[in-house]
Structures are given as C-alpha cells and as structure tokens.
Design a protein around this motif. Structure first.
Motif, short mmCIF file in Angstrom:
data_model
loop_
_atom_site.label_atom_id
_atom_site.label_comp_id
_atom_site.label_asym_id
_atom_site.label_seq_id
_atom_site.Cartn_x
_atom_site.Cartn_y
_atom_site.Cartn_z
N VAL A 128 0.86 -1.19 0.00
CA VAL A 128 0.00 0.00 0.00
C VAL A 128 0.89 1.24 0.00
N THR A 129 0.70 2.12 -0.96
CA THR A 129 1.51 3.33 -1.03
C THR A 129 0.67 4.48 -1.57
N SER A 130 1.30 5.63 -1.76
CA SER A 130 0.62 6.81 -2.27
C SER A 130 1.66 7.73 -2.90
N ILE A 131 1.18 8.77 -3.53
CA ILE A 131 2.08 9.74 -4.16
C ILE A 131 2.55 10.78 -3.17
N ARG A 132 1.71 11.07 -2.19
CA ARG A 132 2.01 12.10 -1.21
C ARG A 132 1.47 11.70 0.15
N GLY A 133 1.95 12.37 1.19
CA GLY A 133 1.43 12.11 2.52
C GLY A 133 0.02 12.65 2.68
N GLY A 134 -0.71 12.16 3.67
CA GLY A 134 -2.06 12.64 3.92
C GLY A 134 -3.10 12.07 2.99
N ALA A 135 -2.77 10.99 2.27
CA ALA A 135 -3.71 10.39 1.32
C ALA A 135 -4.50 9.24 1.94
N GLY A 136 -4.27 8.94 3.22
CA GLY A 136 -4.97 7.84 3.86
C GLY A 136 -4.29 6.51 3.67
N LYS A 137 -2.98 6.52 3.37
CA LYS A 137 -2.24 5.29 3.10
C LYS A 137 -2.25 4.33 4.30
N SER A 138 -1.85 4.81 5.45
CA SER A 138 -1.80 3.95 6.64
C SER A 138 -3.19 3.53 7.09
N ALA A 161 6.76 -0.41 6.41
CA ALA A 161 7.99 -0.15 5.67
C ALA A 161 8.15 1.34 5.44
N ASP A 162 7.64 2.13 6.37
CA ASP A 162 7.72 3.58 6.32
C ASP A 162 8.23 4.05 7.68
N PRO A 163 9.55 4.07 7.87
CA PRO A 163 10.11 4.39 9.19
C PRO A 163 10.01 5.87 9.55
N ALA A 164 9.60 6.71 8.63
CA ALA A 164 9.57 8.16 8.88
C ALA A 164 8.32 8.56 9.65
N LEU A 165 8.27 8.18 10.92
CA LEU A 165 7.17 8.54 11.81
C LEU A 165 5.83 8.08 11.25
N GLY A 166 5.77 6.84 10.79
CA GLY A 166 4.53 6.30 10.26
C GLY A 166 3.46 6.18 11.34
N MET A 221 15.96 4.76 9.42
CA MET A 221 16.14 4.40 8.02
C MET A 221 15.81 2.92 7.82
N LEU A 222 15.42 2.58 6.60
CA LEU A 222 15.20 1.20 6.20
C LEU A 222 15.69 1.06 4.78
N ASP A 223 16.73 0.22 4.58
CA ASP A 223 17.25 0.07 3.23
C ASP A 223 16.58 -1.10 2.53
N THR A 224 16.76 -1.17 1.22
CA THR A 224 16.08 -2.18 0.44
C THR A 224 16.54 -3.60 0.79
N VAL A 243 1.68 -4.42 3.54
CA VAL A 243 2.86 -3.57 3.75
C VAL A 243 2.48 -2.12 3.57
N ASP A 244 2.66 -1.33 4.62
CA ASP A 244 2.44 0.11 4.57
C ASP A 244 3.76 0.76 4.15
N CYS A 245 3.86 1.12 2.87
CA CYS A 245 5.12 1.58 2.30
C CYS A 245 5.32 3.08 2.47
N GLU A 246 6.53 3.51 2.17
CA GLU A 246 6.79 4.94 2.04
C GLU A 246 6.05 5.47 0.81
N THR A 247 5.92 6.78 0.73
CA THR A 247 5.32 7.37 -0.46
C THR A 247 6.28 7.26 -1.64
N LEU A 248 5.73 7.15 -2.82
CA LEU A 248 6.55 7.13 -4.03
C LEU A 248 7.20 8.50 -4.25
N PRO A 249 8.39 8.55 -4.86
CA PRO A 249 9.13 7.46 -5.50
C PRO A 249 10.22 6.87 -4.62
N ALA A 250 10.02 6.75 -3.30
CA ALA A 250 11.04 6.19 -2.41
C ALA A 250 11.46 4.80 -2.88
N GLU A 251 12.73 4.47 -2.66
CA GLU A 251 13.29 3.24 -3.20
C GLU A 251 12.62 2.00 -2.62
#
Length: 367
Positions: A128-138, A161-166, A221-224, A243-251
């Motif tokens: 599960v991902t999104s283009i930007r934050g605040g889209a209801g991804k989590s 899979a979004d370590p940035a204060l998910g 951080m979380l590497d590939t 999987v709750d991912c980071e927003t695109l285009p994160a690696e």
C-alpha cells in the motif's frame, strides 16, 4: 472475536461473521506443536522482548520498549465518534426494514467472505503506497489488515515499511513498540518457527501481528536489502501480509510494489490527488502488464464534500487498466487515532471489505 491482551486494546471488527470457516492455508506448517501453541495461548506471545525460543540463533541486543503515543498527548484525544450520525443510521435501518436490500446485502457479504477465505499456497504480499502524505495510506493498510485478520484463519502480518514517523501502529491500537523491521532483518533465520518470529512482533486481535518500521524516532532508516530480507523470510509464516510503504518514489516503496502480488495506490479524492495518481498510472503502463493489472486505486474522501465528481474521476483512472474503488468520508476515520471498526459507518465497512476482497483476488492471480 478474540479478546485482546491488556497491552493492546482491540479494535473489534464489525464485519458480518463469515458463513463458513476458512480453510487453513498453512496446514502443514501450522501442524507443528510450537505453532499450535502460539495460536492457542496468546498470553505466551505478548512479551515482544522475549521470544519463546532462541536456542537456534544468537541473542540480539534487546531495544527498549517505547510508547506509541506520549501519555500527555494521549490525554488530549477526544472520545471516539461514530463514523456517521444517529439520524443517518436510523434512516438506514428503516429503509432496510421496508425494502429487500437486507437480503441482497447478506448475499453480497457471503460472496465476499468466500473470496476472503480462499486458501493460499504461498503467502500473499500486498503493498500500500501513495504519491504524497495525507492520502490515507496507513488508514487503508490498517483497514485491509483488520479485515483479513477477521475473515481468515491463517496468521496475518502488517509490516510498516515507512520508518519516517509512520502512523500504522497508532491506527492499529498498539501501545508500545520494541523490535522494528530493521531489527528483525538482522535476526530472522530460516530455521526459526512461527513462535520464534512472533516473539519479535506486536500482537493484534484475531491472530494478526504488526512489525513496526521505527519507534517513532526521526531519522530512522530502512534500506532495500533489509526490507527484502524480512519479506522473503516472513512470507512462509503468514497467509497475507499488508505492507504500509513509504510514499513514491522512495526506493523501498518501488521495491515493495514490484515484489508484491497486488498493489494499492491511495489518493485523496481531490483534483490534485487524481491528477498526480493518473500520471503514476500512465508510468505503470510502461511496466510489465501484471503491474497495473494488479493495482487498485483507492480514492479516499477526507472531507464530507470533496467538490469532485468521483464517478468521472474513477472512470478516467480506470481507463489505464487499474481497478478503482472509493473509501467514503467517515467521521471516525477522519478523527485519527486507533481504528475501532464497530464505530465505522456502514458504507465504510462495506467499502473496506469489498476492497480487501478485490485486492486479495488480484493477488491470487500473481505468483
């Protein structure tokens, strides 16, 4: 419904009960005595810091447990609201009483439950991902995980899979966190049992588990490589992994999308949201066909009246080959905090269940 442990308040699902029990997807794996013990004795699993069996691998340094929400901040939260007002709920009950919609709803629920309970030969991973934050991804990731856990009998895993204060742990009602995705990447070994693995996870209701991305610390951080190691190793233990991912285009998000059997792309139901999402779908059209064919776009209505013709927007997005569904505005979801499914509006519950069934069906087409 299983009662939660004291450490994790249960967001009790309000989905109709399945008409038939699901077939156990991991009969051979779950037949091991240690695995059976895990399923029958939740109390054994609640101590995240002390896995039940560590004789086969080196003991890692145990991180400190941290609260998901500071006590002072938690006190500022208001009492959760129902997803829709009393008058709306009463009117719906009246309409069902004088019409034949109730029978149709039961039939649809039965068909959806049968889809959600289909057995799997290998674990299905849904990104599960999104283009930007605040889209209801989590929020969407949490709703999917809660739905699968409610309907299925095999273990369900939610990975952040979004370590940035998910916000996934908060949405799932977790109180404390200890082991993270990065930690487990350096711990997991092929010979470990399900009982070993769950010792490093946060227990949720209905045989579901959470692997957090961080402990709420800035700069995590979380590497590939770590992500791939965790996902490959854990796939055999869980029937479905969300999987709750980071927003695109994160690696890591791009790796997750390519490796998953199905993808969910959330977008706010606004002109800006559908414009950027349409651009991503056009990019996906240049990838192998299964990528966009296995993608569901979820238009999330974050306010009561979006000012957008959602039907026309969905039609345009669907022209790219992706499926499109709408998650309607819900006062309970909009308020943030732990999701209590019994407080969701009925249209929200129905939309979440249909979404889960659609995504799971797509995941079964890709091995």
């Amino acid at each position: 419904m299983a009662q939660p442990t004291p450490a994790h308040p249960q967001p009790t699902p309000a989905h109709p009960q399945p008409t038939q029990p699901a077939q156990h997807a991991y009969a051979q794996h779950q037949a091991a005595p240690a695995t059976r013990t895990t399923a029958a004795a939740p109390a054994t699993r609640t101590t995240a810091a002390t896995p039940a069996t560590r004789t086969t691998h080196a003991t890692p340094t145990t991180p400190d447990s941290r609260p998901v929400v500071d006590k002072g901040l938690a006190a500022a939260g208001r009492k959760p609201r129902h997803g829709e007002g009393f008058a709306t709920r009463a009117a719906r009950v009246l309409r069902r009483t004088v019409s034949s919609s109730a029978a149709r709803e039961v039939a649809e629920t039965t068909r959806t439950a049968e889809t959600l309970q289909q057995p799997v030969t290998t674990g299905r991973q849904i990104a599960v991902t999104s283009i930007r934050g605040g889209a209801g991804k989590s929020t969407v990731a949490a709703l999917l995980g809660l739905t699968y856990a409610h309907y299925r009998q095999d273990p369900v895993l939610l990975v952040e899979a979004d370590p940035a204060l998910g916000s996934l742990p908060l949405r799932l009602g977790a109180e404390t966190l200890r082991w993270t995705t990065g930690d487990v990447a350096g711990i997991v070994e092929p010979q470990m049992s399900l009982l070993d693995i769950t010792g490093y996870l946060v227990q949720l209701p209905d045989n579901a588990w959470l692997l957090p991305g961080s402990q709420g610390q800035i700069g995590a951080m979380l590497d590939t490589r770590a992500y791939e190691r965790v996902m490959v190793a854990l796939r055999r233990y869980f029937g479905v992994t969300v999987v709750d991912c980071e927003t695109l285009p994160a690696e890591v998000a791009r790796v997750a999308l390519s490796a998953a059997q199905a993808r969910v792309l959330t977008a706010p139901a606004t002109l800006e949201g559908i414009t950027s999402t349409y651009a991503v779908l056009q990019w996906m059209q240049g990838l192998p066909r299964h990528v966009i064919a296995g993608t569901v776009v979820v238009l999330t209505e974050l306010v009561p009246h979006t000012g957008l013709d959602v039907g026309k927007a969905a039609e345009k997005l669907a022209s790219t080959g992706a499926s499109v569904q709408v998650l309607p505005y819900d006062r309970h979801l909009a308020a943030g905090g732990p999701i209590r499914t019994e407080l969701l509006a009925q249209p929200t519950r129905q939309a979440a269940t249909r979404l889960a069934a659609d995504v799971f069906h797509l995941s079964q087409k890709r091995h």
